[in-house]
Every structure is written in structure tokens, then in C-alpha cells.
Design a protein around this motif. Structure first.
Motif, PDB file in Angstrom:
ATOM      1  N   PHE A 100       8.741   1.761   4.292  1.00 14.74           N
ATOM      2  CA  PHE A 100       9.940   2.103   3.534  1.00 14.74           C
ATOM      3  C   PHE A 100       9.710   3.408   2.783  1.00 14.74           C
ATOM      4  O   PHE A 100       8.649   3.623   2.197  1.00 14.74           O
ATOM      5  N   PHE A 101      10.711   4.294   2.832  1.00 18.98           N
ATOM      6  CA  PHE A 101      10.777   5.416   1.913  1.00 18.98           C
ATOM      7  C   PHE A 101      11.577   4.947   0.705  1.00 18.98           C
ATOM      8  O   PHE A 101      12.658   4.377   0.850  1.00 18.98           O
ATOM      9  N   HIS A 102      11.088   5.179  -0.491  1.00 19.89           N
ATOM     10  CA  HIS A 102      11.850   4.958  -1.713  1.00 19.89           C
ATOM     11  C   HIS A 102      11.897   6.294  -2.444  1.00 19.89           C
ATOM     12  O   HIS A 102      10.866   6.968  -2.551  1.00 19.89           O
ATOM     13  N   TYR A 103      13.062   6.669  -2.932  1.00 21.30           N
ATOM     14  CA  TYR A 103      13.093   7.910  -3.698  1.00 21.30           C
ATOM     15  C   TYR A 103      13.879   7.751  -4.988  1.00 21.30           C
ATOM     16  O   TYR A 103      14.753   6.900  -5.116  1.00 21.30           O
ATOM     17  N   LEU A 104      13.532   8.608  -5.930  1.00 18.92           N
ATOM     18  CA  LEU A 104      14.174   8.663  -7.245  1.00 18.92           C
ATOM     19  C   LEU A 104      14.475  10.124  -7.555  1.00 18.92           C
ATOM     20  O   LEU A 104      13.614  10.982  -7.372  1.00 18.92           O
ATOM     21  N   ILE A 105      15.714  10.412  -7.982  1.00 18.36           N
ATOM     22  CA  ILE A 105      16.084  11.772  -8.372  1.00 18.36           C
ATOM     23  C   ILE A 105      16.294  11.821  -9.880  1.00 18.36           C
ATOM     24  O   ILE A 105      17.070  11.032 -10.427  1.00 18.36           O
ATOM     25  N   GLU A 106      15.588  12.735 -10.539  1.00 14.96           N
ATOM     26  CA  GLU A 106      15.756  12.935 -11.983  1.00 14.96           C
ATOM     27  C   GLU A 106      15.665  14.423 -12.289  1.00 14.96           C
ATOM     28  O   GLU A 106      14.716  15.095 -11.862  1.00 14.96           O
ATOM     29  N   LEU A 107      16.658  14.929 -13.012  1.00 14.11           N
ATOM     30  CA  LEU A 107      16.663  16.310 -13.497  1.00 14.11           C
ATOM     31  C   LEU A 107      16.417  17.320 -12.370  1.00 14.11           C
ATOM     32  O   LEU A 107      15.638  18.266 -12.504  1.00 14.11           O
ATOM     33  N   GLY A 108      17.088  17.097 -11.241  1.00 13.06           N
ATOM     34  CA  GLY A 108      17.021  18.041 -10.133  1.00 13.06           C
ATOM     35  C   GLY A 108      15.763  17.970  -9.290  1.00 13.06           C
ATOM     36  O   GLY A 108      15.527  18.840  -8.447  1.00 13.06           O
ATOM     37  N   VAL A 109      14.948  16.943  -9.478  1.00 17.01           N
ATOM     38  CA  VAL A 109      13.715  16.781  -8.715  1.00 17.01           C
ATOM     39  C   VAL A 109      13.723  15.409  -8.035  1.00 17.01           C
ATOM     40  O   VAL A 109      14.112  14.408  -8.645  1.00 17.01           O
ATOM     41  N   CYS A 110      13.306  15.381  -6.768  1.00 14.04           N
ATOM     42  CA  CYS A 110      13.244  14.125  -6.021  1.00 14.04           C
ATOM     43  C   CYS A 110      11.785  13.671  -5.904  1.00 14.04           C
ATOM     44  O   CYS A 110      10.909  14.440  -5.476  1.00 14.04           O
ATOM     45  N   TYR A 111      11.535  12.430  -6.272  1.00 17.83           N
ATOM     46  CA  TYR A 111      10.207  11.831  -6.189  1.00 17.83           C
ATOM     47  C   TYR A 111      10.273  10.763  -5.096  1.00 17.83           C
ATOM     48  O   TYR A 111      11.068   9.820  -5.185  1.00 17.83           O
ATOM     49  N   LEU A 112       9.462  10.901  -4.059  1.00 16.74           N
ATOM     50  CA  LEU A 112       9.559  10.024  -2.891  1.00 16.74           C
ATOM     51  C   LEU A 112       8.212   9.406  -2.584  1.00 16.74           C
ATOM     52  O   LEU A 112       7.162  10.056  -2.691  1.00 16.74           O
ATOM     53  N   VAL A 113       8.236   8.139  -2.176  1.00 13.36           N
ATOM     54  CA  VAL A 113       7.009   7.445  -1.815  1.00 13.36           C
ATOM     55  C   VAL A 113       7.221   6.694  -0.500  1.00 13.36           C
ATOM     56  O   VAL A 113       8.319   6.189  -0.237  1.00 13.36           O
ATOM     57  N   LEU A 114       6.196   6.667   0.335  1.00 11.48           N
ATOM     58  CA  LEU A 114       6.195   5.902   1.580  1.00 11.48           C
ATOM     59  C   LEU A 114       5.283   4.706   1.380  1.00 11.48           C
ATOM     60  O   LEU A 114       4.095   4.866   1.070  1.00 11.48           O
ATOM     61  N   CYS A 115       5.841   3.497   1.533  1.00 17.01           N
ATOM     62  CA  CYS A 115       5.085   2.264   1.288  1.00 17.01           C
ATOM     63  C   CYS A 115       5.192   1.328   2.481  1.00 17.01           C
ATOM     64  O   CYS A 115       6.114   1.419   3.286  1.00 17.01           O
ATOM     65  N   GLU A 116       4.250   0.395   2.544  1.00 24.10           N
ATOM     66  CA  GLU A 116       4.381  -0.701   3.493  1.00 24.10           C
ATOM     67  C   GLU A 116       5.574  -1.556   3.074  1.00 24.10           C
ATOM     68  O   GLU A 116       5.921  -1.629   1.899  1.00 24.10           O
ATOM     69  N   GLN A 117       6.199  -2.226   4.035  1.00 24.02           N
ATOM     70  CA  GLN A 117       7.419  -2.978   3.742  1.00 24.02           C
ATOM     71  C   GLN A 117       7.186  -4.127   2.776  1.00 24.02           C
ATOM     72  O   GLN A 117       8.100  -4.527   2.058  1.00 24.02           O
ATOM     73  N   MET A 176       0.836  -1.192   0.000  1.00 22.46           N
ATOM     74  CA  MET A 176       0.000   0.000   0.000  1.00 22.46           C
ATOM     75  C   MET A 176       0.878   1.252   0.000  1.00 22.46           C
ATOM     76  O   MET A 176       1.859   1.337   0.729  1.00 22.46           O
ATOM     77  N   VAL A 177       0.521   2.218  -0.821  1.00 26.29           N
ATOM     78  CA  VAL A 177       1.226   3.503  -0.886  1.00 26.29           C
ATOM     79  C   VAL A 177       0.525   4.478   0.049  1.00 26.29           C
ATOM     80  O   VAL A 177      -0.669   4.752  -0.099  1.00 26.29           O
ATOM     81  N   LEU A 178       1.259   5.009   1.029  1.00 29.64           N
ATOM     82  CA  LEU A 178       0.662   5.893   2.024  1.00 29.64           C
ATOM     83  C   LEU A 178       0.921   7.367   1.746  1.00 29.64           C
ATOM     84  O   LEU A 178       0.110   8.216   2.113  1.00 29.64           O
ATOM     85  N   MET A 179       2.038   7.675   1.119  1.00 25.27           N
ATOM     86  CA  MET A 179       2.379   9.078   0.921  1.00 25.27           C
ATOM     87  C   MET A 179       3.286   9.213  -0.284  1.00 25.27           C
ATOM     88  O   MET A 179       4.153   8.383  -0.535  1.00 25.27           O
ATOM     89  N   THR A 180       3.086  10.285  -1.022  1.00 25.56           N
ATOM     90  CA  THR A 180       3.945  10.619  -2.147  1.00 25.56           C
ATOM     91  C   THR A 180       4.301  12.092  -2.040  1.00 25.56           C
ATOM     92  O   THR A 180       3.420  12.926  -1.813  1.00 25.56           O
ATOM     93  N   MET A 181       5.584  12.408  -2.172  1.00 27.30           N
ATOM     94  CA  MET A 181       6.023  13.798  -2.125  1.00 27.30           C
ATOM     95  C   MET A 181       7.036  14.052  -3.233  1.00 27.30           C
ATOM     96  O   MET A 181       7.816  13.161  -3.591  1.00 27.30           O
ATOM     97  N   ILE A 182       7.001  15.254  -3.763  1.00 25.60           N
ATOM     98  CA  ILE A 182       7.929  15.666  -4.811  1.00 25.60           C
ATOM     99  C   ILE A 182       8.590  16.956  -4.347  1.00 25.60           C
ATOM    100  O   ILE A 182       7.912  17.866  -3.857  1.00 25.60           O
ATOM    101  N   ALA A 183       9.912  17.040  -4.471  1.00 27.42           N
ATOM    102  CA  ALA A 183      10.633  18.220  -3.981  1.00 27.42           C
ATOM    103  C   ALA A 183      11.784  18.570  -4.901  1.00 27.42           C
ATOM    104  O   ALA A 183      12.304  17.719  -5.633  1.00 27.42           O
ATOM    105  N   ARG A 184      12.188  19.825  -4.858  1.00 34.01           N
ATOM    106  CA  ARG A 184      13.340  20.296  -5.623  1.00 34.01           C
ATOM    107  C   ARG A 184      14.606  19.956  -4.847  1.00 34.01           C
ATOM    108  O   ARG A 184      14.719  20.238  -3.657  1.00 34.01           O
ATOM    109  N   VAL A 185      15.568  19.345  -5.512  1.00 34.95           N
ATOM    110  CA  VAL A 185      16.780  18.891  -4.846  1.00 34.95           C
ATOM    111  C   VAL A 185      17.648  20.057  -4.378  1.00 34.95           C
ATOM    112  O   VAL A 185      18.240  20.005  -3.295  1.00 34.95           O
ATOM    113  N   ALA A 186      17.703  21.117  -5.132  1.00 32.23           N
ATOM    114  CA  ALA A 186      18.611  22.228  -4.835  1.00 32.23           C
ATOM    115  C   ALA A 186      18.403  22.807  -3.442  1.00 32.23           C
ATOM    116  O   ALA A 186      19.365  23.144  -2.744  1.00 32.23           O
ATOM    117  N   ASP A 187      17.131  22.924  -3.006  1.00 27.67           N
ATOM    118  CA  ASP A 187      16.855  23.528  -1.698  1.00 27.67           C
ATOM    119  C   ASP A 187      15.836  22.762  -0.867  1.00 27.67           C
ATOM    120  O   ASP A 187      15.451  23.205   0.214  1.00 27.67           O
TER     121      ASP A 187
END
Length: 213
Positions: free
Chosen positions: A60-77, A1-12
Motif C-alpha cells: 500500500f502507498f499511503h500519503y499525507l499532504i501538509e503545507l504544500g508537501v506530500c509525505y508518502l510511504v510504501l508499506c506491506e498490506q 514493514m515500511v519499504l520506502m519513504t518519499m517526500i515531494a513538493r506538491v506544486a511540481d
């Protein structure tokens, strides 16, 4: 199950978009995990691993960084790691197509909160049981998720570890591993030559012995 998704700028570490839902079975507020994610964003940098996973409580937090943006998801283990990164790749592709040119110009948090509509759609696709079976068969070319670094979130947030250091340590381990492999090959080769030389000496001595006789 996916509980949370967040997207953020890596620079700041500026949050750009997010969506979340409460897990009634967890005794911990989802806002606590949101705060962890924000702290994690602030520790990202240009040298941070492009893909990483962090254990945090039962999730688990899983994240992916592409083109200066971080895509993060919080999932059940027990949620598939392969599907989690497929989900993040899908978000990254769509987010970049919609907002890629504006990412560096915004200054207000959650400037792209309307992206939640697409996040909800993608989350439904990647959590539906039939869709998950299809995606598992289609994503054979996905980056090998077993090699993605896994750390405990507290090691990073409470001890102040810089994420770029994790990547450096991983590279150093790879270099040391290659060095030990080369050393082992050299020693094996040297041992083979020593044995061959010893055999030649015994053979020469044997010939000389019979020659003298």
C-alpha cells in the motif's frame, strides 16, 4: 514493514527526500515502486485529497499532504494504517520544522536528502513491536483512518485519473447521500400526514353516519 519513504513538493512533484530498502521476498524491484511514486507526485494538485491510500501489488502507498508537501510511504498490506499515518504525521512535523522555509526555493531533486537520518530513526520507532503497541494506545485522537479513500494505483497512473477528481467524486457522493436522506425524511413525514388525514376523514364520516341516523 515500511519499504520506502518519499517526500515531494506538491506544486511540481519535485522529490525532496527519500529512503528505501529492497524486499527480498518480492519479485519486483523497489525502483519500480519509486517510479510509481514519482508519477503519483506529478498528478497531485491543490485540490487533491489530503490523505489517501493506494493498493499496488502486495503493498500500500499511503500519503499525507501538509503545507504544500506530500509525505508518502510504501508499506506491506498488513502494516497498520493508523501507524502509517502516524509515521507520516511525525515526518511532516519534523520536516517542516527543519526545512519549511526552504521548500519553495529549491530546484534540485533531493535537496534535503540528509533528512534520511531522521526518516531512519522514525521508521525504527514505528516498526519496533513495543513502540507500535505504545503508539497504538497514544494516538486515539488521530484522524479516522477508516474514512481515508483507498484506490488502486493503476486506476490513477494508467487511466490518467486526476487525484483532485477523486476528492470531487467523494464530495458528490456525500452530497447525494445527504439528499437521499433528506428525501427519505420528507417522504416519511408526508406518509405520516397522509395516514393522519385518512384517519380524520374516516372519523368524520363515522360521526356523520351516526348523526344522520
Amino acid at each position: 514493514m515500511v519499504l520506502m519513504t518519499m517526500i515531494a513538493r506538491v506544486a511540481d512533484g519535485l522529490p525532496l527526500a527519500a529512503t528505501m530498502q529492497e524486499d527480498e521476498q518480492s519479485g519486483r524491484s523497489i525502483l519500480d515502486y519509486q517510479n510509481q511514486a514519482k508519477m503519483l507526485f506529478r498528478k497531485l494538485g491543490p485540490s487533491s485529497p489530503a490523505r489517501c491510500s493506494f493498493e499496488t501489488g502486495p503493498y500500500f502507498f499511503h500519503y499525507l499532504i501538509e503545507l504544500g508537501v506530500c509525505y508518502l510511504v510504501l508499506c506491506e498490506q498488513n502494516y497498520s494504517k493508523r501507524l502509517a499515518f502516524s509515521y507520516l504525521e511525525d515526518l511532516a512535523q519534523e520536516f517542516h520544522s527543519q526545512y519549511g522555509k526552504r521548500v519553495n526555493s529549491v530546484s534540485r531533486p533531493y535537496s534535503f536528502i540528509e533528512f534520511d537520518t531522521y526518516i531512519q530513526k522514525a521508521k525504527k520507532t514505528f516498526t519496533d513491536s513495543r513502540a507500535r503497541r505504545n503508539l497504538n494506545s497514544l494516538n486515539t485522537e488521530l484522524h479516522d483512518v477508516q474514512k481515508i479513500m483507498v484506490k488502486n494505483i493503476d486506476d490513477v497512473l494508467q487511466r490518467g485519473t486526476v487525484l483532485s477528481e477523486l476528492d470531487t467524486k467523494a464530495q458528490n457522493l456525500s452530497i447525494l447521500s445527504q439528499k437521499y436522506k433528506n428525501d427519505a425524511t420528507y417522504l416519511n413525514t408526508k406518509s405520516m400526514y397522509v395516514k393522519a388525514a385518512a384517519g380524520c376523514i374516516v372519523f368524520v364520516v363515522f360521526l356523520l353516519y351516526f348523526w344522520v341516523l
